[in-house]
Design a protein around this motif. Sequence first.
Motif, mmCIF file in Angstrom:
data_model
loop_
_atom_site.group_PDB
_atom_site.id
_atom_site.type_symbol
_atom_site.label_atom_id
_atom_site.label_comp_id
_atom_site.label_asym_id
_atom_site.label_seq_id
_atom_site.Cartn_x
_atom_site.Cartn_y
_atom_site.Cartn_z
ATOM 1 N N VAL A 131 0.835 -1.202 0.000
ATOM 2 C CA VAL A 131 0.000 0.000 0.000
ATOM 3 C C VAL A 131 0.871 1.254 0.000
ATOM 4 N N LEU A 132 0.543 2.196 -0.870
ATOM 5 C CA LEU A 132 1.162 3.516 -0.871
ATOM 6 C C LEU A 132 0.211 4.476 -0.181
ATOM 7 N N LEU A 133 0.672 5.095 0.899
ATOM 8 C CA LEU A 133 -0.160 6.031 1.665
ATOM 9 C C LEU A 133 0.377 7.441 1.492
ATOM 10 N N LEU A 134 -0.478 8.349 1.055
ATOM 11 C CA LEU A 134 -0.143 9.771 0.937
ATOM 12 C C LEU A 134 -0.753 10.525 2.109
ATOM 13 N N GLY A 135 0.002 11.451 2.690
ATOM 14 C CA GLY A 135 -0.513 12.238 3.809
ATOM 15 C C GLY A 135 -0.441 11.513 5.133
ATOM 16 N N ALA A 136 0.552 10.649 5.305
ATOM 17 C CA ALA A 136 0.659 9.858 6.542
ATOM 18 C C ALA A 136 0.936 10.709 7.767
ATOM 19 N N ASN A 137 1.444 11.934 7.570
ATOM 20 C CA ASN A 137 1.742 12.800 8.715
ATOM 21 C C ASN A 137 0.570 13.696 9.091
ATOM 22 N N GLY A 138 -0.586 13.521 8.464
ATOM 23 C CA GLY A 138 -1.773 14.272 8.840
ATOM 24 C C GLY A 138 -2.568 13.545 9.909
ATOM 25 N N PHE A 139 -3.575 14.201 10.470
ATOM 26 C CA PHE A 139 -4.365 13.590 11.544
ATOM 27 C C PHE A 139 -5.071 12.332 11.058
ATOM 28 N N VAL A 140 -5.699 12.403 9.892
ATOM 29 C CA VAL A 140 -6.356 11.213 9.338
ATOM 30 C C VAL A 140 -5.312 10.215 8.851
ATOM 31 N N GLY A 141 -4.252 10.719 8.217
ATOM 32 C CA GLY A 141 -3.237 9.850 7.652
ATOM 33 C C GLY A 141 -2.553 8.957 8.668
ATOM 34 N N MET A 142 -2.270 9.497 9.870
ATOM 35 C CA MET A 142 -1.570 8.658 10.852
ATOM 36 C C MET A 142 -2.483 7.558 11.385
ATOM 37 N N HIS A 143 -3.810 7.803 11.391
ATOM 38 C CA HIS A 143 -4.737 6.729 11.750
ATOM 39 C C HIS A 143 -4.745 5.654 10.660
ATOM 40 N N MET A 144 -4.700 6.092 9.393
ATOM 41 C CA MET A 144 -4.618 5.135 8.290
ATOM 42 C C MET A 144 -3.352 4.302 8.418
ATOM 43 N N LEU A 145 -2.246 4.965 8.752
ATOM 44 C CA LEU A 145 -0.966 4.283 8.867
ATOM 45 C C LEU A 145 -1.020 3.210 9.950
ATOM 46 N N ARG A 146 -1.564 3.549 11.090
ATOM 47 C CA ARG A 146 -1.653 2.571 12.178
ATOM 48 C C ARG A 146 -2.535 1.388 11.785
ATOM 49 N N GLU A 147 -3.655 1.684 11.127
ATOM 50 C CA GLU A 147 -4.579 0.626 10.723
ATOM 51 C C GLU A 147 -3.927 -0.309 9.708
ATOM 52 N N LEU A 148 -3.197 0.257 8.750
ATOM 53 C CA LEU A 148 -2.548 -0.547 7.716
ATOM 54 C C LEU A 148 -1.441 -1.420 8.290
ATOM 55 N N LEU A 149 -0.638 -0.849 9.194
ATOM 56 C CA LEU A 149 0.477 -1.605 9.761
ATOM 57 C C LEU A 149 -0.006 -2.776 10.602
ATOM 58 N N GLY A 150 -1.205 -2.655 11.173
ATOM 59 C CA GLY A 150 -1.738 -3.723 12.008
ATOM 60 C C GLY A 150 -2.585 -4.731 11.262
ATOM 61 N N ASP A 151 -2.718 -4.575 9.948
ATOM 62 C CA ASP A 151 -3.584 -5.453 9.153
ATOM 63 C C ASP A 151 -2.744 -6.556 8.511
ATOM 64 N N ALA A 152 -3.106 -7.807 8.758
ATOM 65 C CA ALA A 152 -2.354 -8.947 8.239
ATOM 66 C C ALA A 152 -2.430 -9.051 6.718
ATOM 67 N N ARG A 153 -3.404 -8.367 6.116
ATOM 68 C CA ARG A 153 -3.540 -8.422 4.655
ATOM 69 C C ARG A 153 -2.559 -7.497 3.940
ATOM 70 N N VAL A 154 -1.794 -6.716 4.728
ATOM 71 C CA VAL A 154 -0.851 -5.745 4.164
ATOM 72 C C VAL A 154 0.573 -6.254 4.337
ATOM 73 N N ALA A 155 1.337 -6.274 3.240
ATOM 74 C CA ALA A 155 2.735 -6.722 3.297
ATOM 75 C C ALA A 155 3.672 -5.553 3.606
ATOM 76 N N THR A 156 3.522 -4.438 2.869
ATOM 77 C CA THR A 156 4.387 -3.263 3.036
ATOM 78 C C THR A 156 3.549 -2.007 2.917
ATOM 79 N N VAL A 157 3.867 -1.013 3.745
ATOM 80 C CA VAL A 157 3.237 0.304 3.637
ATOM 81 C C VAL A 157 4.318 1.304 3.258
ATOM 82 N N TYR A 158 4.198 1.879 2.064
ATOM 83 C CA TYR A 158 5.077 2.970 1.645
ATOM 84 C C TYR A 158 4.388 4.283 2.034
#
Length: 432
Positions: A48-75
């Motif tokens: 997954v490529l995440l844009l805006g990871a340093n924003g309020f919504v983005g950091m929640h997306m980042l945490r959710e993606l990192l904790g999801d077993a269906r995700v291999a890598t988060v860019y």
Amino acid sequence: MHIFLRHNSDRIALSMGNPNRISLGYSEDPRTVAKRLPRRGDDEPKNVLLLGANGFVGMHMLRELLGDARVATVYALVRRKGDKSGEDRIARQLRKYKLELPDTGKLSVLEGSYLDPAMGLDSAAYEELLTEVDVVIDAAGATTHDYPYSRYREEKVLPTLRLAEFCLQKRFKTLHVIGSVGSEVYQQWRDFYRNSFFYTGYSRMKWVVKHISLRANRDGVPIHIYQAPFALGGPGTGFKDPGMEYSFWNMISHILQLGMVWDSEVTSPVVAGDVLARSVVANALSSAPRVISYPVTPVTTEEIAERFKLKLVPWATFRRELVRQHRFRPGQIDWSKPVASIRRGRQQSKFVSSLFPRSFHTLLNNIHTAASNPTTVRIDADLPSIDVMENNARRIRKLGRYLPENTPAPVAVGAGVPAPVPAPEPVAVGAL
């Protein structure tokens, strides 16, 4: 693969109030391109490529993606700012909101910007994204209402088309754009000619992005749109959010000061940041993601009145009293700086009226109707939205003086997550 707006059709659509006027052109048929591109199977972990990871919504997306077993890598693509690296900027936001990321080893932080050619990356890094990414989540973009549509067009509308092109190169990728439920204020031709805080270049941009996404998806481009509301703090941040940077909390401040709120069945759109992220990620990683989603957990004015001990009154009564209390008066003039104080007083009076325009009930009804679309899948919230709202309000110092003391105690923050110490909030107004 090149995707473009035909003949300034976005501007024509805005001038006519007709989304059907938006027209896209393609150098190749998107469906044909999509069919020939390689893609991972439904049961394979995704990059997954995440844009805006340093924003309020983005950091929640980042945490959710990192904790999801269906995700291999988060860019995570984050711009460097001065001497602050992309990792530094993410870490700063996490400290600010007391949010922790799971240490899964999946995170790869890249310094760049989706506004730049090749996303501002060297050729090897950009090639890796082209060939390895399966899902793109765009949580980046402006958070103010201050600029004309022409600026947002360059910063968001056209870059969304560039991201769509990126998704149809080297590997099939789905694009998931965080839009705004605030764009639903535009329902009739005359709405495009209203003048208030909610009818701005920012809202117009969100409306165009929504309808470009729907148009492109019908044409075979794998783009999906999320009409997000105000994202409030949840248990993970100790119920802390951007506070008075949000127009939402500015409006709540005026409601609390008046001691009244309008009586209506029309709801206000909010959602906790973690619930929003969970909803977006679940859809983005599904085998058949919905084209448009409204991740809203609405709160009613009756709930607000009950929780904050406010009087329920008709909308006309509420607005009349609000305007009366904030009318500029000669007694407010600072005679040491008369011109500046008069200008400031009039601007403040105008701003309050703009936050609650005469058409406010109509625009809320437009948003309420869109968010209650029966085709929208309901999202599971951890707490009732009114509980989330109160917990956040009690952590905003500016609101503290207006909150009743005899309401139920705020819900306890989750184990191991410290409650943040309230701090003075800035006066800038954010966006819906």
